[in-house]
Design a protein around this motif. Structure first.
Motif, PDB file in Angstrom:
ATOM      1  N   ARG A  23       0.834  -1.208   0.000  1.00 19.95           N
ATOM      2  CA  ARG A  23       0.000   0.000   0.000  1.00 19.95           C
ATOM      3  C   ARG A  23       0.870   1.260   0.000  1.00 19.95           C
ATOM      4  O   ARG A  23       0.634   2.198  -0.775  1.00 19.95           O
ATOM      5  CB  ARG A  23      -0.907  -0.013   1.228  1.00 19.95           C
ATOM      6  CG  ARG A  23      -1.824   1.205   1.334  1.00 19.95           C
ATOM      7  CD  ARG A  23      -2.497   1.299   2.692  1.00 19.95           C
ATOM      8  NE  ARG A  23      -1.480   1.468   3.728  1.00 19.95           N
ATOM      9  CZ  ARG A  23      -1.330   0.668   4.794  1.00 19.95           C
ATOM     10  NH1 ARG A  23      -2.129  -0.354   4.968  1.00 19.95           N
ATOM     11  NH2 ARG A  23      -0.376   0.888   5.671  1.00 19.95           N
TER      12      ARG A  23
ATOM     13  N   ARG B 185       2.746   1.700  -3.354  1.00 13.92           N
ATOM     14  CA  ARG B 185       1.805   2.136  -4.393  1.00 13.92           C
ATOM     15  C   ARG B 185       1.504   3.622  -4.247  1.00 13.92           C
ATOM     16  O   ARG B 185       1.452   4.356  -5.236  1.00 13.92           O
ATOM     17  CB  ARG B 185       0.502   1.354  -4.296  1.00 13.92           C
ATOM     18  CG  ARG B 185       0.571  -0.050  -4.828  1.00 13.92           C
ATOM     19  CD  ARG B 185      -0.721  -0.777  -4.551  1.00 13.92           C
ATOM     20  NE  ARG B 185      -0.749  -2.120  -5.108  1.00 13.92           N
ATOM     21  CZ  ARG B 185      -1.671  -3.015  -4.803  1.00 13.92           C
ATOM     22  NH1 ARG B 185      -2.649  -2.709  -3.961  1.00 13.92           N
ATOM     23  NH2 ARG B 185      -1.620  -4.212  -5.355  1.00 13.92           N
ATOM     24  N   ARG B 186       1.302   4.066  -3.028  1.00 15.95           N
ATOM     25  CA  ARG B 186       1.000   5.481  -2.765  1.00 15.95           C
ATOM     26  C   ARG B 186       2.162   6.367  -3.206  1.00 15.95           C
ATOM     27  O   ARG B 186       1.969   7.381  -3.882  1.00 15.95           O
ATOM     28  CB  ARG B 186       0.705   5.678  -1.273  1.00 15.95           C
ATOM     29  CG  ARG B 186       0.399   7.110  -0.877  1.00 15.95           C
ATOM     30  CD  ARG B 186       0.006   7.201   0.600  1.00 15.95           C
ATOM     31  NE  ARG B 186       1.019   6.653   1.483  1.00 15.95           N
ATOM     32  CZ  ARG B 186       2.049   7.350   1.992  1.00 15.95           C
ATOM     33  NH1 ARG B 186       2.195   8.626   1.672  1.00 15.95           N
ATOM     34  NH2 ARG B 186       2.900   6.786   2.816  1.00 15.95           N
TER      35      ARG B 186
ATOM     36  N   ALA C 239       2.491   6.342  -7.109  1.00 17.13           N
ATOM     37  CA  ALA C 239       1.448   7.181  -7.714  1.00 17.13           C
ATOM     38  C   ALA C 239       1.761   8.661  -7.528  1.00 17.13           C
ATOM     39  O   ALA C 239       1.573   9.458  -8.453  1.00 17.13           O
ATOM     40  CB  ALA C 239       0.082   6.837  -7.113  1.00 17.13           C
ATOM     41  N   TRP C 240       2.271   9.024  -6.356  1.00 20.21           N
ATOM     42  CA  TRP C 240       2.626  10.422  -6.101  1.00 20.21           C
ATOM     43  C   TRP C 240       3.695  10.881  -7.091  1.00 20.21           C
ATOM     44  O   TRP C 240       3.586  11.955  -7.679  1.00 20.21           O
ATOM     45  CB  TRP C 240       3.105  10.588  -4.660  1.00 20.21           C
ATOM     46  CG  TRP C 240       3.437  12.003  -4.319  1.00 20.21           C
ATOM     47  CD1 TRP C 240       2.576  12.952  -3.856  1.00 20.21           C
ATOM     48  CD2 TRP C 240       4.711  12.643  -4.444  1.00 20.21           C
ATOM     49  NE1 TRP C 240       3.245  14.153  -3.675  1.00 20.21           N
ATOM     50  CE2 TRP C 240       4.560  13.976  -4.038  1.00 20.21           C
ATOM     51  CE3 TRP C 240       5.964  12.213  -4.864  1.00 20.21           C
ATOM     52  CZ2 TRP C 240       5.610  14.888  -4.025  1.00 20.21           C
ATOM     53  CZ3 TRP C 240       7.020  13.122  -4.862  1.00 20.21           C
ATOM     54  CH2 TRP C 240       6.838  14.438  -4.448  1.00 20.21           C
TER      55      TRP C 240
ATOM     56  N   SER D  16      -4.567  11.718 -11.320  1.00 27.74           N
ATOM     57  CA  SER D  16      -4.647  10.856 -10.142  1.00 27.74           C
ATOM     58  C   SER D  16      -5.068   9.428 -10.478  1.00 27.74           C
ATOM     59  O   SER D  16      -4.428   8.463 -10.054  1.00 27.74           O
ATOM     60  CB  SER D  16      -5.614  11.462  -9.127  1.00 27.74           C
ATOM     61  OG  SER D  16      -5.725  10.641  -7.999  1.00 27.74           O
TER      62      SER D  16
ATOM     63  N   GLU E  97      -2.751   6.081 -10.076  1.00 27.85           N
ATOM     64  CA  GLU E  97      -3.154   4.954  -9.227  1.00 27.85           C
ATOM     65  C   GLU E  97      -3.189   3.650 -10.026  1.00 27.85           C
ATOM     66  O   GLU E  97      -2.761   2.603  -9.538  1.00 27.85           O
ATOM     67  CB  GLU E  97      -4.499   5.240  -8.580  1.00 27.85           C
ATOM     68  CG  GLU E  97      -4.403   6.313  -7.510  1.00 27.85           C
ATOM     69  CD  GLU E  97      -5.747   6.703  -6.925  1.00 27.85           C
ATOM     70  OE1 GLU E  97      -6.712   5.919  -7.048  1.00 27.85           O
ATOM     71  OE2 GLU E  97      -5.822   7.794  -6.343  1.00 27.85           O
ATOM     72  N   LYS E  98      -3.666   3.721 -11.259  1.00 31.78           N
ATOM     73  CA  LYS E  98      -3.684   2.537 -12.118  1.00 31.78           C
ATOM     74  C   LYS E  98      -2.256   2.062 -12.401  1.00 31.78           C
ATOM     75  O   LYS E  98      -1.966   0.866 -12.346  1.00 31.78           O
ATOM     76  CB  LYS E  98      -4.410   2.843 -13.429  1.00 31.78           C
ATOM     77  CG  LYS E  98      -4.481   1.646 -14.348  1.00 31.78           C
ATOM     78  CD  LYS E  98      -5.197   1.980 -15.646  1.00 31.78           C
ATOM     79  CE  LYS E  98      -5.190   0.736 -16.528  1.00 31.78           C
ATOM     80  NZ  LYS E  98      -5.320   1.025 -17.923  1.00 31.78           N
TER      81      LYS E  98
ATOM     82  N   ALA F 201       0.311   2.508 -10.530  1.00 34.82           N
ATOM     83  CA  ALA F 201       0.846   1.946  -9.285  1.00 34.82           C
ATOM     84  C   ALA F 201       0.353   0.517  -9.068  1.00 34.82           C
ATOM     85  O   ALA F 201       1.118  -0.352  -8.649  1.00 34.82           O
ATOM     86  CB  ALA F 201       0.469   2.837  -8.108  1.00 34.82           C
TER      87      ALA F 201
END
Length: 98
Positions: free
Chosen positions: A20, A23-24, A27-28, A38, A42-43, A45
């Motif tokens: 988690r 991934r965060r 994505a950032w 965004s 996220e996809k 990640a």
């Protein structure tokens, strides 16, 4: 007792928490430096950090490098540390994500 080659070294809670967090962070970076929206970040990640079931050989091997590194590879390619030395190391903003 020695671990067998297939035995996971990750507890499920620890693995899911690490997944988690990475991934965060990925994505950032993809939003901040890669210009993705965004939802796209996220996809990306989720694709970069798929869930690997317990018992999968080498589960969590992706964690040997930070999300910063994997994102920079995707954005700038394998020579990012040479061609873009300004992003060779994680930014203070990234480090502050915790």
């Amino acid at each position: 007792m020695a671990r067998s080659e297939d035995e996971t070294v990750w507890g499920e809670e620890e693995y899911v928490a690490c997944l988690r967090d990475e991934r965060r962070r990925f994505a950032w970076v993809m939003q901040r430096y890669g210009g993705l929206a965004s939802a796209e970040a996220e996809k990306a990640a989720l694709e970069r950090y798929p869930y690997e079931p317990n018992g999968t050989p080498f589960r969590g091997l992706i964690f040997h490098d930070e999300a910063w590194h994997w994102a920079m590879l995707r954005i700038y390619g394998h020579r990012y540390t040479v061609d873009h030395p300004e992003v060779a190391h994680p930014s203070a903003e990234y480090e502050a994500l915790g």
